[in-house]
Design a protein around this motif. Sequence first.
Motif, PDB file in Angstrom:
ATOM      1  N   THR A 451      10.344  -0.041  -8.415  1.00  0.00           N
ATOM      2  CA  THR A 451       9.320  -0.166  -7.353  1.00  0.00           C
ATOM      3  C   THR A 451       9.001   1.190  -6.749  1.00  0.00           C
ATOM      4  OG1 THR A 451      10.023  -2.429  -6.863  1.00  0.00           O
ATOM      5  CG2 THR A 451       8.805  -1.256  -5.138  1.00  0.00           C
ATOM      6  N   ALA A 452      10.080   1.970  -6.449  1.00  0.00           N
ATOM      7  CA  ALA A 452       9.860   3.303  -5.878  1.00  0.00           C
ATOM      8  C   ALA A 452       9.099   4.188  -6.853  1.00  0.00           C
ATOM      9  CB  ALA A 452      11.200   3.928  -5.518  1.00  0.00           C
ATOM     10  N   GLU A 455       5.423   2.958  -6.965  1.00  0.00           N
ATOM     11  CA  GLU A 455       4.753   3.303  -5.713  1.00  0.00           C
ATOM     12  C   GLU A 455       4.459   4.801  -5.656  1.00  0.00           C
ATOM     13  OE1 GLU A 455       3.490   1.389  -3.336  1.00  0.00           O
ATOM     14  OE2 GLU A 455       4.057  -0.335  -4.585  1.00  0.00           O
ATOM     15  N   ARG A 456       5.431   5.581  -6.117  1.00  0.00           N
ATOM     16  CA  ARG A 456       5.199   7.031  -6.134  1.00  0.00           C
ATOM     17  C   ARG A 456       4.076   7.375  -7.124  1.00  0.00           C
ATOM     18  NH1 ARG A 456       5.167  11.670  -3.332  1.00  0.00           N
ATOM     19  NH2 ARG A 456       5.873  13.479  -4.562  1.00  0.00           N
ATOM     20  N   LYS A 458       1.556   5.374  -7.991  1.00  0.00           N
ATOM     21  CA  LYS A 458       0.293   4.956  -7.380  1.00  0.00           C
ATOM     22  C   LYS A 458      -0.178   5.997  -6.365  1.00  0.00           C
ATOM     23  CE  LYS A 458       0.959  -0.066  -7.709  1.00  0.00           C
ATOM     24  NZ  LYS A 458       1.166  -1.320  -6.911  1.00  0.00           N
ATOM     25  N   PHE A 459       0.782   6.451  -5.567  1.00  0.00           N
ATOM     26  CA  PHE A 459       0.453   7.427  -4.535  1.00  0.00           C
ATOM     27  C   PHE A 459      -0.071   8.720  -5.156  1.00  0.00           C
ATOM     28  CE2 PHE A 459       1.760  10.951  -1.749  1.00  0.00           C
ATOM     29  CZ  PHE A 459       1.077  10.613  -0.590  1.00  0.00           C
ATOM     30  N   GLN A 486      -0.235   6.394 -12.405  1.00  0.00           N
ATOM     31  CA  GLN A 486       0.462   5.107 -12.477  1.00  0.00           C
ATOM     32  C   GLN A 486       0.544   4.602 -13.913  1.00  0.00           C
ATOM     33  OE1 GLN A 486      -1.202   2.033 -10.011  1.00  0.00           O
ATOM     34  NE2 GLN A 486       0.151   0.446 -10.846  1.00  0.00           N
ATOM     35  N   ALA A 575       4.026   3.904   5.236  1.00  0.00           N
ATOM     36  CA  ALA A 575       4.843   3.184   4.256  1.00  0.00           C
ATOM     37  C   ALA A 575       6.295   3.127   4.739  1.00  0.00           C
ATOM     38  CB  ALA A 575       4.776   3.877   2.893  1.00  0.00           C
ATOM     39  N   ASP A 582      -0.157   7.496   5.762  1.00  0.00           N
ATOM     40  CA  ASP A 582      -0.532   7.625   4.360  1.00  0.00           C
ATOM     41  C   ASP A 582      -1.443   8.828   4.153  1.00  0.00           C
ATOM     42  OD1 ASP A 582      -0.617   6.497   1.615  1.00  0.00           O
ATOM     43  OD2 ASP A 582      -2.739   6.196   2.093  1.00  0.00           O
TER      44      ASP A 582
END
Length: 634
Positions: A451-452, A455-456, A458-459, A486, A575, A582
Amino acid sequence: MRKRDQTALCQANAVTGGAVLILLFSSAAGARQNNASAGSDQVPVVSLSPKQVGQSYPLKLTATNLNCNVAQTFEFQLDSGPWLVPPPNMTIAGLGKGQSGTIIAQMDFRNIAPGTYYGHVSSRCTSCGWYILSGCYENGDDTIIKVKVYDPAQPNTNQLEAPNPFAGLKPYRPPEIRLDPTISTSDESLLDQPQQGKLATVRAAVKKAEADGRKARDEARAARQNKNNCERELAQLKAAMDAANRRAGIAAQDAANAEAAANAAARDLANYDADLQKAQRAAVQADRDQRMAAGARTLTGQRHGSSSPEYRDANARVAAAITKSSEAGRALSKVRGSKSARQRAADQAARASNTAKAAAARAQSAANAATARYNAKARECNRLGAAQKIAEAKVRASDNAAKHAVGVANYEESEARKGAAKARQAAKRRGVKRLDEDITKAKARKERCETALIERAKFMTRVFQALRLINVINPNKISAKDVDVQSKVTDFFNGRTATVLTKAVATIGGSLVAGGTGIAAPVAPAFTAFSAMKAGYGLIKIKQNLFTPGRGGYRGNDNLKKLLKDKGLADETRAPGFADTDADRMVKEMERFVAHGGNPGYLDKEFDRMINQCFREVQQLAALQAQRNAAAGK
């Protein structure tokens, strides 16, 4: 205690096992005995060639370890009279498999009378075991040797063959008791402390039973030897007693004869006066008869003439009377001269009688002493016989105690095996449960890591979209697809998980270890998806006053954040785990990229670390699942 190895019996048997007693004699007619007693209830008797009195012969005693893999120690024992002399050391130690050892005893007949003699030779492996095996199973060997001893100076002497004193001897054997194989150390470790303590107790009881059994058999052997020695001495004392009684009987008869002779001589002396008077009367009567015969002859001559038959008959009667008178005279002289001779004869006979009586008394005293010694020894032998029976009863009692101890031990070993099986199943269930818990935790760590990572990714996709938007990254060289971090991260991670991890699992099978240690997976490629973006890096519009500090009209990051929000690339949310909004985070990441001169290598390394961390979590999860499957027997 170890499992019984039936292929390594340390017993005296040339076919099935280890300790062999071999008797080799130096004479050409010597016998060889190779454990004929094995499997028999009778001890074999080996007859040796005749031996000569006054000589000594060596007796070679050999022990062989036929097939016991562990070096063993053997002990010989001799039971005989003084003619069988043991060596100083009756032990042969350190015989490995296939090795033999020899000691030399002596058959010494230098002070032995002719006759038939018996001896008992036994051997056993003292380092072998009975129930608690110490290398090999023990058995014994027994042999009775018989030898006839002769005197060449008396070749025709008939000798009675003595009975075999070992006729009822049984071979030495440990009790027929079998201890079941003990459980393994690993299985024993699964038991609880009370059950382990119970096993230790019953095993100690078996060891004690074996020690007690050995002691009882040694005591019984010693008791039998003491009784045999006593009976040999008793036989000698009986022979001495019988000889003494014979001598006493002869002496008593001699004394009786001497006394009868003394009495006869005394009577003869006492009859002297009567014999003298009788001789005198006989002499007087013979003289009177002679005179009467002479007178009758004179009358006959006058009456019939000297040439007549009557005169001749009368003359013959005179001659006979003269002869009788002479004899009576000589008898009288003899009687008169016999007094001193009679006295001497009476004195000598009395002395001889007294001497014979004294000799008879001494002989009887010696016979009484010999009888007393025999009776004392007989009582001693009876006591030793009773002691032997007690010792043999102790052997039987020790066997019964051993049967009980071994039976209890076998039962407890059986219960321990059952308990170990149950404990193993319980441990298996507990292990599976722990692994299930660990798998749950590993799955959670893996999911958090993934997940991390996503998410990283995506960011960073939004960050690069923003950099492309403001032309820090040239949109003509770097497409929207190129900045889709991603997808790149997801594809790289999923591909690595699907290929590299599969190879790792195929390589090491079920030996994956939770935690990732010891996993020898193939080397995976590094993440380098950002490297292509460097070619499109430029500071064309980033240097405009709108975004450049120090220029007129500079409005700082506020304008940039507004732009990002207007384009839908960022917002003012925070977040979890981050203090900045963000938008603030995106601006910092954009400035970080610019600070690195558009070289995204630092991001390659960052994502490589994150991907490797997640991959390790995948490996750890796979290892735990493999362990779980192995523990569950799948």
